[in-house]
Write a protein that holds these residues in place. Sequence first.
Motif, short mmCIF file in Angstrom:
data_model
loop_
_atom_site.label_atom_id
_atom_site.label_comp_id
_atom_site.label_asym_id
_atom_site.label_seq_id
_atom_site.Cartn_x
_atom_site.Cartn_y
_atom_site.Cartn_z
N GLN A 91 8.55 19.81 102.88
CA GLN A 91 7.54 20.44 102.04
C GLN A 91 6.74 19.41 101.23
OE1 GLN A 91 10.30 23.68 100.27
NE2 GLN A 91 8.34 24.70 100.49
N PRO A 92 6.02 18.51 101.90
CA PRO A 92 5.26 17.48 101.17
C PRO A 92 4.33 18.11 100.14
CG PRO A 92 4.49 17.69 103.45
CD PRO A 92 5.75 18.47 103.35
N SER A 93 4.40 17.59 98.91
CA SER A 93 3.74 18.29 97.81
C SER A 93 2.93 17.38 96.90
CB SER A 93 4.80 19.02 96.98
OG SER A 93 4.22 19.83 96.00
N GLY A 94 2.74 16.12 97.26
CA GLY A 94 1.94 15.24 96.42
C GLY A 94 1.62 13.94 97.11
N LEU A 95 0.45 13.38 96.81
CA LEU A 95 0.01 12.11 97.36
C LEU A 95 -0.30 11.13 96.23
CD1 LEU A 95 -2.51 13.28 100.14
CD2 LEU A 95 -0.23 12.32 100.51
N GLY A 96 -0.04 9.85 96.48
CA GLY A 96 -0.38 8.80 95.54
C GLY A 96 -0.86 7.57 96.29
N ALA A 97 -2.04 7.07 95.95
CA ALA A 97 -2.61 5.91 96.64
C ALA A 97 -2.02 4.62 96.11
CB ALA A 97 -4.13 5.89 96.47
N SER A 98 -1.54 3.77 97.01
CA SER A 98 -0.98 2.49 96.59
C SER A 98 -2.06 1.60 95.99
CB SER A 98 -0.34 1.77 97.79
OG SER A 98 0.13 0.50 97.40
N ARG A 99 -1.68 0.86 94.96
CA ARG A 99 -2.57 -0.09 94.31
C ARG A 99 -2.29 -1.52 94.74
NH1 ARG A 99 -4.22 2.01 89.13
NH2 ARG A 99 -3.70 0.04 88.10
N ASP A 101 12.43 20.53 90.35
CA ASP A 101 11.22 20.95 91.06
C ASP A 101 10.17 19.84 90.99
OD1 ASP A 101 9.45 22.44 92.49
OD2 ASP A 101 9.13 23.98 90.98
N TRP A 102 10.36 18.84 91.85
CA TRP A 102 9.47 17.68 91.95
C TRP A 102 8.19 18.14 92.63
CZ3 TRP A 102 10.99 13.01 95.56
CH2 TRP A 102 10.10 11.96 95.36
N GLU A 103 7.05 18.09 91.91
CA GLU A 103 5.83 18.73 92.41
C GLU A 103 4.67 17.80 92.71
OE1 GLU A 103 5.12 21.61 93.43
OE2 GLU A 103 6.63 23.00 92.69
N ASP A 104 4.59 16.62 92.12
CA ASP A 104 3.42 15.77 92.36
C ASP A 104 3.76 14.33 92.01
OD1 ASP A 104 0.85 15.21 93.17
OD2 ASP A 104 -0.15 16.13 91.45
N GLY A 117 7.68 21.30 87.83
CA GLY A 117 7.62 22.70 88.21
C GLY A 117 8.74 23.51 87.59
N THR A 118 8.49 24.80 87.44
CA THR A 118 9.52 25.71 86.96
C THR A 118 9.70 26.89 87.88
OG1 THR A 118 7.97 26.96 85.58
CG2 THR A 118 9.08 25.09 84.56
N ALA A 119 9.23 26.76 89.15
CA ALA A 119 9.41 27.83 90.14
C ALA A 119 8.88 29.15 89.60
CB ALA A 119 10.86 27.94 90.56
N ARG A 120 7.58 29.16 89.33
CA ARG A 120 6.90 30.36 88.81
C ARG A 120 7.55 30.86 87.52
NH1 ARG A 120 2.90 32.32 91.74
NH2 ARG A 120 2.67 31.64 93.90
N GLU A 159 2.15 21.94 88.63
CA GLU A 159 2.28 21.29 89.92
C GLU A 159 1.35 20.09 90.06
OE1 GLU A 159 2.11 23.81 93.31
OE2 GLU A 159 3.69 25.17 92.60
N ALA A 160 0.59 19.77 89.01
CA ALA A 160 -0.41 18.70 89.10
C ALA A 160 -0.14 17.62 88.07
CB ALA A 160 -1.81 19.26 88.89
N LEU A 161 -0.09 16.38 88.55
CA LEU A 161 0.16 15.21 87.71
C LEU A 161 -0.95 14.19 87.96
CD1 LEU A 161 2.33 13.61 85.92
CD2 LEU A 161 3.10 12.65 88.10
#
Length: 318
Positions: free
Chosen positions: A60-68, A108-111, A129-132, A177-179
């Motif tokens: 369930q991939p849920s976040g992307l981060g661009a390498s610096r 709940d690791w979200e981003d 996250g808190t699962a709704r 869900e957004a960081l």
Amino acid sequence: MFRRTSLALALSAAGLLALTASAVAADDYAGPAVTVGNLWDGLKPDGTRNTVIPQDVLYQPSGLGASRINPKLQYVHSEKDRKTMLAFSTVTAQVVGKYTVAIPNVFDWEDIATGPCPAGSCIFAGDIGTARDIPKPNGISSVVRVPEPDLSDGQTSGTLTGDYFPYTMPGGPKNAEALMVHPGTGDIYVITKSTKGISDVYKFPNPLPKPGTSSVLTKVATLTLPLKEGDLPYGEVTAASIHPHANRFLVRTYRKVYEYRGPEGAPFASALTGTRVELTDTVEGQGESIEYAPDASAYFTLSEKLAAPYTLKRVDLN
């Protein structure tokens, strides 16, 4: 813990702040979505790409981060209580690194996001996250900060360890869900998720407290997103990313992409109350991740799915 690299050290605070202050010409991401390809790991016996990534490697991939520090590379993480992360090429979609992230008490690791830190460049992982709005079993929300691995130095696997920053929000726990992490100042932002299309933006203190010490986040803005009648998920924020020039940011919902824009050359705070522009959606069944390219030439998305293949998409700057 991975050691910091000479390239990471080259990302000085002065240089990052200079980038932040750069004027951004009028531009848009209005072109069609391009399919980069399915994430793949090695070749099958017949020589074709192996896109069957096991669920214990990515789920369930849920976040992307661009390498610096690793060119044309991004990170993607599993959701919920799995602590796995992959590094992959944004050119070929090939998996080039596999990691475990030491997240204490993860629920709940979200981003994720990348940004400056004492080690040079770090990945910020949000157990937000808190699962709704179901309370976490341990009652703790947090962000973990780990130094980026240097793949050119052979750091293609292992456990990423770093600093743990628990937090609370005024009024009690809120689902998010957004960081986002500011590319110059390192400010950390959490955006709540709401079925009503109204999401609050909270900010960590800067400087951060001693690792392990809980912070009380400060509300700095409220975002209003349009809802489509009969389809409430249109307004639920599932991911976000700050532009490399830091005068705008992306917001992802399940089926829409927006960019909030401040005036050219203005500080990031202006974007929080800036103009909302609808951008090209990448047409995914459950959009839960988004990230700019480090040079702002595009943004990438990867839909959350229970099982592979996981398809990477890109929208280019016009």
